[in-house]
Design a protein around this motif. Structure first.
Motif, PDB file in Angstrom:
ATOM      1  N   ASP A 123       0.820  -1.210   0.000  1.00  0.00           N
ATOM      2  CA  ASP A 123       0.000   0.000   0.000  1.00  0.00           C
ATOM      3  C   ASP A 123       0.855   1.261   0.000  1.00  0.00           C
ATOM      4  N   ASN A 124       1.883   1.290   0.834  1.00  0.00           N
ATOM      5  CA  ASN A 124       2.720   2.482   0.906  1.00  0.00           C
ATOM      6  C   ASN A 124       3.546   2.682  -0.354  1.00  0.00           C
ATOM      7  N   GLU A 125       4.004   1.599  -0.936  1.00  0.00           N
ATOM      8  CA  GLU A 125       4.783   1.715  -2.168  1.00  0.00           C
ATOM      9  C   GLU A 125       3.915   2.250  -3.314  1.00  0.00           C
ATOM     10  N   GLN A 126       2.674   1.809  -3.367  1.00  0.00           N
ATOM     11  CA  GLN A 126       1.777   2.258  -4.428  1.00  0.00           C
ATOM     12  C   GLN A 126       1.316   3.694  -4.238  1.00  0.00           C
ATOM     13  N   HIS A 127       1.152   4.109  -2.976  1.00  0.00           N
ATOM     14  CA  HIS A 127       0.491   5.385  -2.714  1.00  0.00           C
ATOM     15  C   HIS A 127       1.345   6.391  -1.939  1.00  0.00           C
ATOM     16  N   HIS A 128       2.672   6.194  -1.926  1.00  0.00           N
ATOM     17  CA  HIS A 128       3.469   7.079  -1.073  1.00  0.00           C
ATOM     18  C   HIS A 128       3.423   8.533  -1.537  1.00  0.00           C
ATOM     19  N   ARG A 129       3.228   8.771  -2.848  1.00  0.00           N
ATOM     20  CA  ARG A 129       3.129  10.157  -3.320  1.00  0.00           C
ATOM     21  C   ARG A 129       1.871  10.820  -2.750  1.00  0.00           C
ATOM     22  N   ILE A 130       0.768  10.083  -2.762  1.00  0.00           N
ATOM     23  CA  ILE A 130      -0.473  10.645  -2.240  1.00  0.00           C
ATOM     24  C   ILE A 130      -0.364  10.906  -0.745  1.00  0.00           C
ATOM     25  N   VAL A 131       0.275   9.977  -0.038  1.00  0.00           N
ATOM     26  CA  VAL A 131       0.438  10.153   1.407  1.00  0.00           C
ATOM     27  C   VAL A 131       1.263  11.402   1.700  1.00  0.00           C
ATOM     28  N   ARG A 132       2.335  11.613   0.940  1.00  0.00           N
ATOM     29  CA  ARG A 132       3.160  12.805   1.145  1.00  0.00           C
ATOM     30  C   ARG A 132       2.342  14.073   0.941  1.00  0.00           C
ATOM     31  N   VAL A 133       1.529  14.105  -0.107  1.00  0.00           N
ATOM     32  CA  VAL A 133       0.675  15.263  -0.360  1.00  0.00           C
ATOM     33  C   VAL A 133      -0.294  15.468   0.792  1.00  0.00           C
ATOM     34  N   MET A 134      -0.925  14.387   1.221  1.00  0.00           N
ATOM     35  CA  MET A 134      -1.945  14.453   2.257  1.00  0.00           C
ATOM     36  C   MET A 134      -1.369  14.976   3.573  1.00  0.00           C
ATOM     37  N   VAL A 135      -0.207  14.457   3.961  1.00  0.00           N
ATOM     38  CA  VAL A 135       0.398  14.854   5.226  1.00  0.00           C
ATOM     39  C   VAL A 135       0.803  16.320   5.195  1.00  0.00           C
ATOM     40  N   SER A 136       1.417  16.760   4.097  1.00  0.00           N
ATOM     41  CA  SER A 136       1.856  18.157   4.019  1.00  0.00           C
ATOM     42  C   SER A 136       0.667  19.111   3.931  1.00  0.00           C
ATOM     43  N   ALA A 137      -0.376  18.700   3.210  1.00  0.00           N
ATOM     44  CA  ALA A 137      -1.536  19.572   3.042  1.00  0.00           C
ATOM     45  C   ALA A 137      -2.373  19.688   4.307  1.00  0.00           C
ATOM     46  N   ALA A 138      -2.322  18.672   5.157  1.00  0.00           N
ATOM     47  CA  ALA A 138      -3.154  18.659   6.361  1.00  0.00           C
ATOM     48  C   ALA A 138      -2.842  19.815   7.308  1.00  0.00           C
ATOM     49  N   HIS A 139      -1.650  20.369   7.195  1.00  0.00           N
ATOM     50  CA  HIS A 139      -1.268  21.479   8.088  1.00  0.00           C
ATOM     51  C   HIS A 139      -1.994  22.779   7.736  1.00  0.00           C
ATOM     52  N   THR A 140      -2.463  22.896   6.493  1.00  0.00           N
ATOM     53  CA  THR A 140      -3.043  24.165   6.063  1.00  0.00           C
ATOM     54  C   THR A 140      -4.456  24.063   5.522  1.00  0.00           C
ATOM     55  N   ASP A 141      -4.950  22.855   5.289  1.00  0.00           N
ATOM     56  CA  ASP A 141      -6.249  22.713   4.637  1.00  0.00           C
ATOM     57  C   ASP A 141      -7.129  21.751   5.416  1.00  0.00           C
ATOM     58  N   GLN A 142      -8.363  22.174   5.710  1.00  0.00           N
ATOM     59  CA  GLN A 142      -9.257  21.344   6.510  1.00  0.00           C
ATOM     60  C   GLN A 142      -9.709  20.097   5.744  1.00  0.00           C
ATOM     61  N   HIS A 143      -9.841  20.209   4.409  1.00  0.00           N
ATOM     62  CA  HIS A 143     -10.202  19.036   3.620  1.00  0.00           C
ATOM     63  C   HIS A 143      -9.103  17.975   3.708  1.00  0.00           C
ATOM     64  N   ALA A 144      -7.862  18.434   3.613  1.00  0.00           N
ATOM     65  CA  ALA A 144      -6.733  17.508   3.694  1.00  0.00           C
ATOM     66  C   ALA A 144      -6.631  16.898   5.078  1.00  0.00           C
ATOM     67  N   ALA A 145      -6.855  17.710   6.111  1.00  0.00           N
ATOM     68  CA  ALA A 145      -6.784  17.198   7.479  1.00  0.00           C
ATOM     69  C   ALA A 145      -7.860  16.132   7.711  1.00  0.00           C
ATOM     70  N   ALA A 146      -9.065  16.386   7.203  1.00  0.00           N
ATOM     71  CA  ALA A 146     -10.147  15.411   7.357  1.00  0.00           C
ATOM     72  C   ALA A 146      -9.843  14.140   6.574  1.00  0.00           C
TER      73      ALA A 146
END
Length: 223
Positions: A123-146
């Motif tokens: 799962d992490n190998e397939q989706h690590h790019r999305i996870v990186r985006v999600m984690v970084s975006a969560a600090h500034t965006d409520q949609h990303a945090a949710a």
């Protein structure tokens, strides 16, 4: 009184009416829409990683995807909706289901943890790019945090199934509660650990999988 269907007018001479109109199918349009959506999501992912989620605009996504801004909104929505789509697509991976099936097929505790390490690796190998985006975006965006909260909850629920299987096999150290066991699994097999070792430290996926399986076994299993 219902209106007369102009597509089913009787011909003169009492002949039978023609068949009703068949539904219009456009497989080419469906395929084109699917390709457009995939191009938009890929462009968004690349831009989010390069510039940060907060610094990317929908016009930039449209330009990189080779489409128009209204098409982006019609196909995937705004930035928050795009991020949600990326995450939901990732959550539909079959790796989790396959891993849970393997857990039920073995009575060997170490094999349970080996399967868990491999499943989270896939799962992490397939989706690590999305996870990186999600984690970084969560600090500034409520949609990303949710979205991050939902993804983490689903991840932990899968790890809780690993905990349950180890309890069924009576393989855990006696001092470990179910919650503590799942916490330890999260510590070693959560996305943060894969990212830290593979992306930040440059370990190979194979080496990371083997090492994490060893570490989590040492932390959880009775001697």
């Amino acid at each position: 009184m219902p209106q007369k269907d102009e597509g089913a007018v009787h011909q003169e001479g009492g002949s039978a009416p023609p068949h009703g109109r068949r539904p219009y199918h456009a497989p080419q349009r469906t395929e084109a829409a699917s390709k457009t959506r995939a191009a938009i999501l890929d462009a968004a992912t690349r831009l989010f990683l390069e510039h940060g989620y907060a610094n990317v605009t929908v016009p930039q996504i449209a330009k990189l995807a080779g489409t128009a801004v209204p098409t982006v909104y019609a196909s995937t929505g705004g930035k928050g909706a795009i991020l949600t789509s990326l995450i939901e697509d990732g959550l539909q991976s079959t790796a989790a289901g396959e891993t849970l099936a393997l857990l039920r097929q073995t009575d060997v505790p170490r094999e349970v943890l080996t399967a868990a390490a491999h499943g989270t690796r896939v799962d992490n190998e397939q989706h690590h790019r999305i996870v990186r985006v999600m984690v970084s975006a969560a600090h500034t965006d409520q949609h990303a945090a949710a979205a991050l909260a939902r993804a983490n909850q689903a991840y932990r629920e899968a790890l809780a199934a690993v905990t349950q299987r180890l309890r069924e096999l009576k393989a855990l150290r006696p001092d470990l509660t179910p919650t503590r066991t799942t916490d330890i699994l999260w510590f070693y097999l959560g996305h943060h650990c894969w990212h830290g070792l593979v992306v930040e430290q440059g370990w190979s996926w194979d080496t990371t999988e083997e090492w994490l399986a060893q570490q989590v076994a040492a932390a959880l299993l009775s001697p």
